[in-house]
Design an enzyme around this catalytic site. Sequence first.
Site, PDB file in Angstrom:
ATOM      1  N   PHE A 114       0.836  -1.197   0.000  1.00  0.00           N
ATOM      2  CA  PHE A 114       0.000   0.000   0.000  1.00  0.00           C
ATOM      3  C   PHE A 114       0.878   1.257   0.000  1.00  0.00           C
ATOM      4  O   PHE A 114       1.815   1.353   0.799  1.00  0.00           O
ATOM      5  CB  PHE A 114      -0.894   0.026   1.247  1.00  0.00           C
ATOM      6  CG  PHE A 114      -2.108  -0.862   1.151  1.00  0.00           C
ATOM      7  CD1 PHE A 114      -3.172  -0.523   0.334  1.00  0.00           C
ATOM      8  CD2 PHE A 114      -2.182  -2.026   1.892  1.00  0.00           C
ATOM      9  CE1 PHE A 114      -4.293  -1.330   0.252  1.00  0.00           C
ATOM     10  CE2 PHE A 114      -3.303  -2.845   1.820  1.00  0.00           C
ATOM     11  CZ  PHE A 114      -4.356  -2.496   0.997  1.00  0.00           C
ATOM     12  N   PRO A 115       0.568   2.228  -0.853  1.00  0.00           N
ATOM     13  CA  PRO A 115       1.377   3.454  -0.952  1.00  0.00           C
ATOM     14  C   PRO A 115       1.009   4.444   0.153  1.00  0.00           C
ATOM     15  O   PRO A 115       0.445   5.518  -0.093  1.00  0.00           O
ATOM     16  CB  PRO A 115       1.012   3.979  -2.340  1.00  0.00           C
ATOM     17  CG  PRO A 115      -0.404   3.547  -2.539  1.00  0.00           C
ATOM     18  CD  PRO A 115      -0.517   2.208  -1.860  1.00  0.00           C
ATOM     19  N   LYS A 116       1.373   4.115   1.395  1.00  0.00           N
ATOM     20  CA  LYS A 116       0.910   4.876   2.555  1.00  0.00           C
ATOM     21  C   LYS A 116       1.958   5.867   3.044  1.00  0.00           C
ATOM     22  O   LYS A 116       3.150   5.553   3.115  1.00  0.00           O
ATOM     23  CB  LYS A 116       0.546   3.916   3.694  1.00  0.00           C
ATOM     24  CG  LYS A 116      -0.613   2.994   3.349  1.00  0.00           C
ATOM     25  CD  LYS A 116      -1.076   2.196   4.546  1.00  0.00           C
ATOM     26  CE  LYS A 116      -2.332   1.404   4.223  1.00  0.00           C
ATOM     27  NZ  LYS A 116      -2.945   0.790   5.394  1.00  0.00           N
ATOM     28  N   LYS A 117       1.470   7.062   3.414  1.00  0.00           N
ATOM     29  CA  LYS A 117       2.306   8.092   4.022  1.00  0.00           C
ATOM     30  C   LYS A 117       1.563   8.652   5.233  1.00  0.00           C
ATOM     31  O   LYS A 117       0.336   8.600   5.313  1.00  0.00           O
ATOM     32  CB  LYS A 117       2.611   9.213   3.023  1.00  0.00           C
ATOM     33  CG  LYS A 117       3.385   8.740   1.800  1.00  0.00           C
ATOM     34  CD  LYS A 117       3.677   9.884   0.833  1.00  0.00           C
ATOM     35  CE  LYS A 117       4.804  10.755   1.322  1.00  0.00           C
ATOM     36  NZ  LYS A 117       5.221  11.744   0.279  1.00  0.00           N
TER      37      LYS A 117
END
Length: 245
Positions: A114-117
């Site tokens: 998941f491209p999580k920030k």
Amino acid sequence: MTENEVRERAYAMPLTSPAFPLGPYRFYHREYLIITYRTDPDKLRALVPEPLQVDEPLVKFEFIRMADSTGFGDYTESGQVIPVSFQGRKGGYTHCMFLDDHPPIAGGRELWGFPKKLAKPTLRADVDTMLGTLDYGSVRIATGTMGYKHKVADAEKVKASMLTPTWLIKIIPHVDGTARICELVEYYLEDVDLHGAWTGPASLTLASHALAPVAELPVLEIVSASHIIADLTLGMGKVVHDYLA
């Protein structure tokens, strides 16, 4: 600690105190505000990686409240999911995600990709309105609103949409900074128990930010909106394409 003990214990970092527990990961009364909008088709296609295909220039901006989840805790999430197709199957490509809790950031990135920030999303009822916001640092980069439970949605269609596949790009770097893993991952939501779903009039405002560029997919027209409450399990993923093979 012996090498065998390392192999037996290792599944996430740090070795002796992992950032997240082993699954399965079950969510109770997970609440969504999803605003679907039409955007610039050329900008959209420039961001979606092959072999995924864009059929329509649509984006789903999601605000998700997860107050009760096993292992990951109490947190809120927001981001953009792009409707795509892969090998003739329709689903969604998760383009970006922002949330306020470390375990699901670490677990989401390391397990599925998941491209999580880290950011500060919110979702709540504001008098007669469902209100979602997303702040990156001190900057408000997204505000979504929808009339509160104006019309009951078709439960079968909503549940069917939740059971479609979602794709992610999982990237794990090597110690020299190059990509050691670069894969297209597919996952599904499982054991979905839908408690309610509604539609209503909606709006979405996005603001430019250098490190959280949600506005690079501009809002040209609001297509639809939905407010959903459900229990579900986040299924584990599988690799469907290896970019380094």
